[in-house]
Design an enzyme around this catalytic site. Structure first.
Site, PDB file in Angstrom:
ATOM      1  N   GLY A  46      -2.211  -8.764  -1.139  1.00 21.31           N
ATOM      2  CA  GLY A  46      -3.518  -9.227  -1.589  1.00 21.31           C
ATOM      3  C   GLY A  46      -4.550  -8.394  -0.876  1.00 21.31           C
ATOM      4  N   GLU A  47      -5.757  -8.937  -0.703  1.00 16.11           N
ATOM      5  CA  GLU A  47      -6.767  -8.228   0.083  1.00 16.11           C
ATOM      6  C   GLU A  47      -6.778  -8.817   1.491  1.00 16.11           C
ATOM      7  OE1 GLU A  47      -7.513  -5.064  -1.328  1.00 16.11           O
ATOM      8  OE2 GLU A  47      -8.777  -5.578   0.385  1.00 16.11           O
ATOM      9  N   SER A  48      -6.469  -7.992   2.481  1.00 17.61           N
ATOM     10  CA  SER A  48      -6.337  -8.526   3.844  1.00 17.61           C
ATOM     11  C   SER A  48      -7.662  -9.087   4.365  1.00 17.61           C
ATOM     12  CB  SER A  48      -5.805  -7.458   4.789  1.00 17.61           C
ATOM     13  OG  SER A  48      -6.721  -6.389   4.914  1.00 17.61           O
ATOM     14  N   CYS A  79       2.435  -5.849   2.852  1.00 16.29           N
ATOM     15  CA  CYS A  79       1.197  -5.120   2.604  1.00 16.29           C
ATOM     16  C   CYS A  79       0.019  -5.756   3.341  1.00 16.29           C
ATOM     17  CB  CYS A  79       0.943  -4.981   1.109  1.00 16.29           C
ATOM     18  SG  CYS A  79      -0.325  -3.763   0.705  1.00 16.29           S
ATOM     19  N   ARG A 106      -5.060   1.118   7.531  1.00 14.66           N
ATOM     20  CA  ARG A 106      -5.233   0.564   6.174  1.00 14.66           C
ATOM     21  C   ARG A 106      -5.398   1.682   5.156  1.00 14.66           C
ATOM     22  NH1 ARG A 106      -9.879  -3.722   5.691  1.00 14.66           N
ATOM     23  NH2 ARG A 106      -9.318  -3.483   3.521  1.00 14.66           N
ATOM     24  N   ILE A 135       1.079  -0.020  -2.925  1.00 15.32           N
ATOM     25  CA  ILE A 135      -0.173  -0.190  -3.653  1.00 15.32           C
ATOM     26  C   ILE A 135      -1.330  -0.218  -2.666  1.00 15.32           C
ATOM     27  CG2 ILE A 135      -1.481  -1.736  -5.165  1.00 15.32           C
ATOM     28  CD1 ILE A 135       1.219  -2.630  -6.336  1.00 15.32           C
ATOM     29  N   ARG A 136      -2.143   0.835  -2.664  1.00 14.31           N
ATOM     30  CA  ARG A 136      -3.212   0.958  -1.652  1.00 14.31           C
ATOM     31  C   ARG A 136      -2.652   0.549  -0.298  1.00 14.31           C
ATOM     32  NH1 ARG A 136      -8.795   0.549  -2.472  1.00 14.31           N
ATOM     33  NH2 ARG A 136      -8.785  -1.069  -0.902  1.00 14.31           N
ATOM     34  N   HIS A 173       5.870  -3.820  -1.506  1.00 13.83           N
ATOM     35  CA  HIS A 173       5.911  -5.133  -2.172  1.00 13.83           C
ATOM     36  C   HIS A 173       7.282  -5.472  -2.765  1.00 13.83           C
ATOM     37  CE1 HIS A 173       1.560  -5.744  -1.974  1.00 13.83           C
ATOM     38  NE2 HIS A 173       1.436  -4.455  -2.250  1.00 13.83           N
ATOM     39  N   GLU A 175       8.349  -8.214  -3.513  1.00 15.96           N
ATOM     40  CA  GLU A 175       8.221  -9.361  -4.413  1.00 15.96           C
ATOM     41  C   GLU A 175       7.981  -8.957  -5.862  1.00 15.96           C
ATOM     42  OE1 GLU A 175       6.147  -8.390  -2.112  1.00 15.96           O
ATOM     43  OE2 GLU A 175       4.062  -8.568  -2.738  1.00 15.96           O
TER      44      GLU A 175
END
Lengths: 195, 293
Positions: A46-48, A79, A106, A135-136, A173, A175
């Protein structure tokens, strides 16, 4: 087994589905009371910055940190989760759980157009290399003496999976692919906590 | 190492779930959005309410502005190109942003064709009013869908209509016999393979956010309870009285959308929301949602 998935933001549903395939009914953790009886916690992608702020706002940061440090709850960050478990992040001031002895870079590969898939060997699993989706993604710049490096990117040696006691972190990821070996590995760590 | 794969594009949208993506027009607004807990920002020259007021042709934003906004935050940055304007999309890809929104909020550049999104490394999000439109966009390569709603109105009614239409049609597909799906694909104007996939899964194959009219924490929670994966908020934040506080409240309501006590708590004392428009009293040529096909 009682395993929680931190459900403030991110790809919660994918972790829940992966655990269900392994016969574990995951519990969504949105408030401190949801941590009761949970012996392992997944912090999803997600977005940390978003997840970190929401952990502070809804009083989850301290209880989670306490349970991990007391050794009564295993943890796995994917992530964004890897960032949140770390003690240090380069160039960013954001809320962290501050439990894994690691320094994180990051967006280590740049923006979304540089996101990629790669098959990588990981020490804690047998057989074929793991189909990893970055992913990023962050990478681990450095680790302390008690942290085990489980995987490096074959292309340039950057660290992408680490473990410290029953804390586990991956820059990618698992998942969102169908390979369940790393979720199985995490369940093994959860069992060590309850034993 | 393989870049720009379907898993990488659609997976990026998975990571935004449960979050709020906010329209911003300056680096300062972008930082306010990030501090409030936005999962991404949409970099624009004008929010939709101002695009309406300004009139004329609305185009891709100035690359200088997009770059300034990109450099001011660590969260992902999206930007809009006109429907069918694949060169604007190429420019946005070259700027190194994270997602392109092929958007009806800008003036369409092509009234017959949308962009061939499979040809790009950068992922796309597209608007949809119904399931057929969503599946046509996915067929072209969109890795994320959002309801169109009616942008710049502060009125959630169209967003509600669109998500109910999409999810209601999915539920009907689930109850159909396999031989009925082809006629349904014809009626929807959607690729048959995707209709089959949706009938099987009972869900779109990509993430679906709400957009177009969300102005309050309760609006955000409503869209989540109706089955959206997250919220785009455009004019609703920076056209309100206190953007920072409203932005943070909408983030919290999106996370705890099933907990009315928390939605009530975060809705207190937010100041004036943006003033809204009654979609029913608007002339048809002023509506944005019918743009595209």
């Amino acid at each position: 087994m009682n395993v929680g998935v931190l459900a403030l933001q991110g790809d919660v549903r994918e972790h829940v589905a992966a655990l269900r395939e392994l016969g574990v009914d995951a519990k969504l953790v949105k408030l401190p009371k949801d941590l009761k009886d949970v012996q392992g916690l997944i912090i999803p992608g997600g977005e940390s910055t978003t997840i970190g702020k929401l952990m502070v706002i809804f009083d989850l940061l301290e209880p989670i940190r306490h349970r991990i440090q007391a050794g009564t709850m295993a943890a796995w960050g994917t992530c964004a989760g890897m960032i949140l478990l770390s003690k240090n992040v380069n160039d960013h001031d954001q809320p962290l759980l501050n439990v894994m002895d690691s320094r994180i870079q990051r967006n280590s590969f740049g923006s979304q157009i540089d996101s990629f898939e790669a098959d990588i060997p990981i020490q804690c699993i047998d057989g074929e290399p793991f189909p990893a989706v970055f992913i990023r993604a962050p990478t681990v710049e450095s680790v302390g003496p008690h942290v085990e490096v489980l995987a490096r990117l074959p292309a340039d040696g950057r660290i992408v999976a680490i473990q410290q006691d029953t804390m586990f972190a991956t820059a990618f990821h698992p998942e969102i692919v169908s390979d369940r070996r790393l979720h199985q590995h995490f369940l093994t760590l959860c069992n060590e906590v309850s034993a | 190492m393989e870049k720009g794969t379907w898993l990488v594009k659609s997976g990026m949208a998975q990571m935004l779930k449960g979050g709020v993506i906010m329209d911003v027009v300056t680096p300062e607004q972008a930082r306010i959005a990030e501090d409030a807990g936005a999962v991404a920002v949409m970099a624009l020259e004008r929010v939709p309410a101002d695009i309406r007021a300004h009139g004329g042709v609305a185009r891709m934003s100035d690359p200088e502005l997009v770059t300034q906004i990109k450099n001011s935050v660590s969260i992902p940055v999206m930007a809009k190109c006109r429907i069918g304007h694949f060169v604007e999309a190429q420019v946005l890809e070259a700027l190194g942003i994270d997602y392109v929104d092929e958007s009806e909020v800008l003036t369409p550049a092509d009234e017959a064709h949308h962009i061939d999104k499979n040809a790009f490394t950068i992922p796309f999000v597209c608007g949809a009013r119904d399931l057929g439109e969503a599946l046509r966009r996915i067929g072209e390569g969109a890795a994320m869908i959002r309801t169109k709603g009616e942008a710049g109105t502060g009125n959630v009614v169209e967003a509600v209509r669109h998500i109910r239409t999409v999810n209601g049609t999915i539920r009907r597909l689930q109850n159909m016999r396999h031989e009925e799906l082809m006629a349904q694909a014809k009626e929807l104007g959607a690729p048959f393979a995707l209709v089959e996939e949706v009938a099987e899964r009972g869900a779109l194959p990509v993430v679906n956010f709400s957009a177009g009219g969300i102005a309050t924490p309760a609006d955000a929670a409503l869209m989540m309870q109706l089955g959206c994966d997250g919220n785009f908020v455009g004019s609703g934040i920076f056209k309100s009285e206190d953007p920072a506080i409203r932005a943070a409240a909408i983030v919290k309501a999106t996370t705890h959308f099933q907990d009315p006590h928390i939605v009530a708590e975060v809705s207190r004392g937010l100041g004036e929301p943006m003033s809204g428009l009654d979609v029913r009293s608007m002339p048809r040529e002023e509506l944005l949602a019918p743009r595209g096909w």
